[in-house]
Write a protein that holds these residues in place. Sequence first.
Motif: not given
Length: 199
Positions: A171-177, A183-186
Amino acid sequence: MAERLDPLAHRTVDQISSDFDFEPDPYFPPLDSLTPAAVLVGLIERPQGFSVLLTTRLDTLRRHAGQIAFPGGRCDAGETPWQAALREAEEEVGLAPDFVSPVGLSTPYRTGTGYLVTPVVAFIEAGFSLQPNPDEVADIFETPFGFLMDGANHETHERRLPDGGMRRFYAMTHDERFIWGATAGMLRILSHRLFGAPA
């Protein structure tokens, strides 16, 4: 940027990644039973650097409801991944194909919902306009490409499944998203291919 991405167009795919890279699932659907699909990894040049076009799916959808995703979907009969990604991007976010320039294909990704997804990397030229499809897309936004490609921002999470098992995922968290799952895996695999980040 272009010189870093061009080699993608000339590479042969030597692996297929999946939702279950952490813990292989013996019941994972075989490759020949998966539905071909494609997503558009659209790169937009901004004054502060490149960003990636992403969407938030509606909460009411049957699959991947409320998740952050690239524009994309299943390939129609006879479609190449590039053709499917362009068509789906136009249908989902109103992105006219004339503004999209192909770069190459990243590593195919198997999802637990039965798809074999080919990420299509492309540049989106200035002057485009977007309109979310009200039946599929709740939000359209951009996230800095540099942030998504930086392995320091790739988190590992766990969630308990309905059957009691545990699923681990990136996972990746940016601006609370919260960008997670396929999607993160790709994005992580693309980072590995372009910049040699650990996969």
